[in-house]
Scaffold this motif. Structure first.
Motif, PDB file in Angstrom:
ATOM      1  N   THR A  19      12.805   8.794 -22.561  1.00 51.23           N
ATOM      2  CA  THR A  19      12.082   7.943 -23.516  1.00 51.23           C
ATOM      3  C   THR A  19      12.164   6.480 -23.106  1.00 51.23           C
ATOM      4  O   THR A  19      11.153   5.770 -23.093  1.00 51.23           O
ATOM      5  CB  THR A  19      12.693   8.114 -24.914  1.00 51.23           C
ATOM      6  OG1 THR A  19      12.980   9.491 -25.104  1.00 51.23           O
ATOM      7  CG2 THR A  19      11.744   7.622 -25.966  1.00 51.23           C
ATOM      8  N   ILE A  20      13.389   6.036 -22.746  1.00 50.11           N
ATOM      9  CA  ILE A  20      13.552   4.621 -22.384  1.00 50.11           C
ATOM     10  C   ILE A  20      12.714   4.301 -21.159  1.00 50.11           C
ATOM     11  O   ILE A  20      12.033   3.270 -21.107  1.00 50.11           O
ATOM     12  CB  ILE A  20      15.038   4.301 -22.134  1.00 50.11           C
ATOM     13  CG1 ILE A  20      15.838   4.531 -23.411  1.00 50.11           C
ATOM     14  CG2 ILE A  20      15.203   2.862 -21.689  1.00 50.11           C
ATOM     15  CD1 ILE A  20      17.310   4.405 -23.217  1.00 50.11           C
ATOM     16  N   SER A  21      12.748   5.186 -20.161  1.00 50.27           N
ATOM     17  CA  SER A  21      11.979   4.892 -18.948  1.00 50.27           C
ATOM     18  C   SER A  21      10.488   4.874 -19.255  1.00 50.27           C
ATOM     19  O   SER A  21       9.746   4.047 -18.715  1.00 50.27           O
ATOM     20  CB  SER A  21      12.293   5.918 -17.862  1.00 50.27           C
ATOM     21  OG  SER A  21      11.533   7.068 -18.033  1.00 50.27           O
ATOM     22  N   PHE A  63      13.768   3.660 -12.134  1.00 48.78           N
ATOM     23  CA  PHE A  63      15.216   3.639 -11.883  1.00 48.78           C
ATOM     24  C   PHE A  63      15.974   4.287 -13.034  1.00 48.78           C
ATOM     25  O   PHE A  63      16.908   5.061 -12.823  1.00 48.78           O
ATOM     26  CB  PHE A  63      15.691   2.200 -11.674  1.00 48.78           C
ATOM     27  CG  PHE A  63      17.181   2.057 -11.710  1.00 48.78           C
ATOM     28  CD1 PHE A  63      17.959   2.583 -10.696  1.00 48.78           C
ATOM     29  CD2 PHE A  63      17.800   1.424 -12.766  1.00 48.78           C
ATOM     30  CE1 PHE A  63      19.323   2.472 -10.738  1.00 48.78           C
ATOM     31  CE2 PHE A  63      19.169   1.300 -12.807  1.00 48.78           C
ATOM     32  CZ  PHE A  63      19.929   1.827 -11.788  1.00 48.78           C
ATOM     33  N   ILE A  64      15.574   4.005 -14.270  1.00 51.04           N
ATOM     34  CA  ILE A  64      16.278   4.597 -15.406  1.00 51.04           C
ATOM     35  C   ILE A  64      16.086   6.112 -15.423  1.00 51.04           C
ATOM     36  O   ILE A  64      17.012   6.869 -15.702  1.00 51.04           O
ATOM     37  CB  ILE A  64      15.787   3.967 -16.714  1.00 51.04           C
ATOM     38  CG1 ILE A  64      16.332   2.554 -16.827  1.00 51.04           C
ATOM     39  CG2 ILE A  64      16.239   4.773 -17.920  1.00 51.04           C
ATOM     40  CD1 ILE A  64      15.857   1.818 -18.023  1.00 51.04           C
ATOM     41  N   LYS A  65      14.900   6.555 -15.074  1.00 49.81           N
ATOM     42  CA  LYS A  65      14.648   7.998 -15.104  1.00 49.81           C
ATOM     43  C   LYS A  65      15.479   8.739 -14.061  1.00 49.81           C
ATOM     44  O   LYS A  65      16.073   9.769 -14.344  1.00 49.81           O
ATOM     45  CB  LYS A  65      13.167   8.268 -14.873  1.00 49.81           C
ATOM     46  CG  LYS A  65      12.788   9.733 -15.024  1.00 49.81           C
ATOM     47  CD  LYS A  65      11.291   9.869 -15.165  1.00 49.81           C
ATOM     48  CE  LYS A  65      10.832  11.293 -15.008  1.00 49.81           C
ATOM     49  NZ  LYS A  65      11.429  12.217 -15.975  1.00 49.81           N
ATOM     50  N   TYR A  66      15.569   8.184 -12.839  1.00 47.11           N
ATOM     51  CA  TYR A  66      16.234   8.920 -11.766  1.00 47.11           C
ATOM     52  C   TYR A  66      17.674   8.498 -11.549  1.00 47.11           C
ATOM     53  O   TYR A  66      18.393   9.155 -10.808  1.00 47.11           O
ATOM     54  CB  TYR A  66      15.443   8.778 -10.464  1.00 47.11           C
ATOM     55  CG  TYR A  66      14.146   9.529 -10.504  1.00 47.11           C
ATOM     56  CD1 TYR A  66      14.117  10.897 -10.238  1.00 47.11           C
ATOM     57  CD2 TYR A  66      12.960   8.901 -10.832  1.00 47.11           C
ATOM     58  CE1 TYR A  66      12.934  11.597 -10.297  1.00 47.11           C
ATOM     59  CE2 TYR A  66      11.776   9.595 -10.888  1.00 47.11           C
ATOM     60  CZ  TYR A  66      11.768  10.938 -10.620  1.00 47.11           C
ATOM     61  OH  TYR A  66      10.598  11.634 -10.692  1.00 47.11           O
ATOM     62  N   GLY A  67      18.112   7.374 -12.153  1.00 52.12           N
ATOM     63  CA  GLY A  67      19.498   6.969 -12.038  1.00 52.12           C
ATOM     64  C   GLY A  67      19.881   6.595 -10.612  1.00 52.12           C
ATOM     65  O   GLY A  67      19.035   6.239  -9.801  1.00 52.12           O
ATOM     66  N   PHE A  68      21.205   6.686 -10.286  1.00 55.71           N
ATOM     67  CA  PHE A  68      21.669   6.282  -8.958  1.00 55.71           C
ATOM     68  C   PHE A  68      21.463   7.413  -7.958  1.00 55.71           C
ATOM     69  O   PHE A  68      22.416   8.006  -7.463  1.00 55.71           O
ATOM     70  CB  PHE A  68      23.141   5.875  -9.011  1.00 55.71           C
ATOM     71  CG  PHE A  68      23.348   4.563  -9.687  1.00 55.71           C
ATOM     72  CD1 PHE A  68      23.221   3.387  -8.977  1.00 55.71           C
ATOM     73  CD2 PHE A  68      23.639   4.502 -11.039  1.00 55.71           C
ATOM     74  CE1 PHE A  68      23.390   2.170  -9.600  1.00 55.71           C
ATOM     75  CE2 PHE A  68      23.810   3.286 -11.662  1.00 55.71           C
ATOM     76  CZ  PHE A  68      23.688   2.126 -10.944  1.00 55.71           C
ATOM     77  N   SER A  69      20.194   7.703  -7.683  1.00 57.88           N
ATOM     78  CA  SER A  69      19.893   8.684  -6.649  1.00 57.88           C
ATOM     79  C   SER A  69      19.031   7.992  -5.605  1.00 57.88           C
ATOM     80  O   SER A  69      18.808   6.788  -5.680  1.00 57.88           O
ATOM     81  CB  SER A  69      19.147   9.865  -7.264  1.00 57.88           C
ATOM     82  OG  SER A  69      17.888   9.430  -7.704  1.00 57.88           O
ATOM     83  N   ALA A  70      18.558   8.756  -4.614  1.00 60.83           N
ATOM     84  CA  ALA A  70      17.780   8.142  -3.537  1.00 60.83           C
ATOM     85  C   ALA A  70      16.549   7.440  -4.095  1.00 60.83           C
ATOM     86  O   ALA A  70      16.253   6.293  -3.732  1.00 60.83           O
ATOM     87  CB  ALA A  70      17.376   9.207  -2.524  1.00 60.83           C
ATOM     88  N   ILE A  71      15.826   8.104  -4.997  1.00 60.23           N
ATOM     89  CA  ILE A  71      14.601   7.512  -5.542  1.00 60.23           C
ATOM     90  C   ILE A  71      14.924   6.289  -6.386  1.00 60.23           C
ATOM     91  O   ILE A  71      14.311   5.227  -6.256  1.00 60.23           O
ATOM     92  CB  ILE A  71      13.841   8.547  -6.382  1.00 60.23           C
ATOM     93  CG1 ILE A  71      13.447   9.733  -5.503  1.00 60.23           C
ATOM     94  CG2 ILE A  71      12.617   7.939  -7.012  1.00 60.23           C
ATOM     95  CD1 ILE A  71      12.829  10.870  -6.260  1.00 60.23           C
ATOM     96  N   GLY A  72      15.917   6.431  -7.266  1.00 61.00           N
ATOM     97  CA  GLY A  72      16.257   5.339  -8.173  1.00 61.00           C
ATOM     98  C   GLY A  72      16.684   4.087  -7.436  1.00 61.00           C
ATOM     99  O   GLY A  72      16.272   2.978  -7.775  1.00 61.00           O
ATOM    100  N   MET A  73      17.522   4.250  -6.389  1.00 62.36           N
ATOM    101  CA  MET A  73      17.990   3.080  -5.653  1.00 62.36           C
ATOM    102  C   MET A  73      16.845   2.401  -4.930  1.00 62.36           C
ATOM    103  O   MET A  73      16.786   1.172  -4.853  1.00 62.36           O
ATOM    104  CB  MET A  73      19.080   3.472  -4.652  1.00 62.36           C
ATOM    105  CG  MET A  73      20.437   3.720  -5.265  1.00 62.36           C
ATOM    106  SD  MET A  73      20.897   2.538  -6.515  1.00 62.36           S
ATOM    107  CE  MET A  73      21.200   1.114  -5.500  1.00 62.36           C
ATOM    108  N   LYS A  74      15.919   3.192  -4.373  1.00 64.72           N
ATOM    109  CA  LYS A  74      14.778   2.583  -3.683  1.00 64.72           C
ATOM    110  C   LYS A  74      13.953   1.753  -4.659  1.00 64.72           C
ATOM    111  O   LYS A  74      13.536   0.635  -4.350  1.00 64.72           O
ATOM    112  CB  LYS A  74      13.907   3.665  -3.050  1.00 64.72           C
ATOM    113  CG  LYS A  74      14.454   4.186  -1.751  1.00 64.72           C
ATOM    114  CD  LYS A  74      13.436   5.042  -1.046  1.00 64.72           C
ATOM    115  CE  LYS A  74      14.029   5.717   0.162  1.00 64.72           C
ATOM    116  NZ  LYS A  74      14.823   6.904  -0.154  1.00 64.72           N
ATOM    117  N   ALA A  75      13.754   2.305  -5.861  1.00 62.19           N
ATOM    118  CA  ALA A  75      12.981   1.562  -6.865  1.00 62.19           C
ATOM    119  C   ALA A  75      13.688   0.266  -7.222  1.00 62.19           C
ATOM    120  O   ALA A  75      13.075  -0.791  -7.339  1.00 62.19           O
ATOM    121  CB  ALA A  75      12.779   2.420  -8.109  1.00 62.19           C
TER     122      ALA A  75
END
Lengths: 161, 108
Positions: free
Chosen positions: B4-6, B53-65
């Motif tokens: 929801t937040i993302s 970033f909020i949706k994927y958190g500290f993963s590869a996708i989130g960090m790239k974003a």
């Protein structure tokens, strides 16, 4: 010294972007970081000691909070100007003076001014900024200097100088 | 919850991008159009990236974003500065209702 600092920054950035701790990835990252820091180390910060002074990071966090708040507020202001039928704009280019001395400080101040909507830095000549402003609210140099620079200048001074 | 937040961040971002595009069409001259084209759009896009970033958190996708945010930030500010200075130097006039032009004096 500044080569090592730059190397560490680039290497950490590489690790964050690739997000992968396998050995081949580490080796490639180290090579790329080494090459980049050899080429660009000359033009990096003159005084890399500042990276290790912790109180600067504290000011960066406070500055970021203020900056994001100002950015959102000013974006809403521009959205209002764009959407209202009469379009209340009064554009012009004004000249303001800054008290910052170092190049990096001026760069960050110029970027901050550009990011707060309503103002874009057109040019910097010595310590004078030429700023395109979408709504010139007063004719007095002191007033608009305070309005444009006052929010950021003191924090940037603490961070970079 | 984080979905929801993302989603809220992404919607805010899309709305700001839309305002930027409306400004691009409505405002009168190059300089004012650059104002809305570069900045509302930058804030909007940063907001979309932060939502990702909020949706994927500290993963590869989130960090790239998350890393794309400062890169986009510096690229768009420098581009705006270069465009506005370039258009002034190549002789594009300010809007005829502009109130002040201090930069004229240093051009000579």
């Amino acid at each position: 010294m500044k080569y090592i600092t730059l190397f560490i920054i680039i290497f950490v950035l590489w690790l964050l972007i690739t997000f992968n701790l396998e050995t081949p990835n580490l080796i490639v990252g180290a090579l790329v970081a080494l090459l980049t820091s050899l080429v660009f180390g000359k033009s990096f910060l003159k005084d890399s000691k500042k990276f290790f002074q912790l109180q600067r990071y504290f000011w960066i966090i406070i500055y970021l909070v203020i900056f994001i708040w100002e950015c959102i507020k000013a974006n809403l202001d521009v959205a209002y100007r764009v959407l209202s039928p009469s379009m209340p704009i009064k554009p012009g280019i004004v000249k303001v003076k800054t008290a910052l001395k170092t190049d990096i400080g001026k760069t960050f101040l110029a970027n901050s001014i550009t990011m707060t909507p309503g103002t874009i830095t057109v040019d910097i000549i010595d310590d004078e900024f030429y700023i395109h402003w979408i709504f010139v609210s007063s004719k007095e140099p002191e007033q608009y200097t305070n309005k444009i620079l006052g929010r950021f200048e003191k924090y940037i001074k603490r961070i970079f100088e | 919850m984080s979905d929801t937040i993302s989603l809220i961040f992404i919607i805010i971002g899309v709305v700001f991008d839309l305002f930027g595009c409306i400004g691009l069409i409505r405002l009168p001259d190059v300089y004012n159009r650059l104002q809305s084209a570069t900045k509302s759009v930058t804030l909007g896009t940063c907001s979309i990236l932060f939502g990702i970033f909020i949706k994927y958190g500290f993963s590869a996708i989130g960090m790239k974003a998350l890393i794309a945010i400062p890169l986009l930030f510096f690229a768009s500010t420098v581009a705006a500065h270069a465009l506005i200075r370039g258009s002034y130097k190549s002789g594009i006039k300010l809007w005829d209702k502009s109130v002040i032009d201090d930069y004229k004096d240093v051009q000579k």
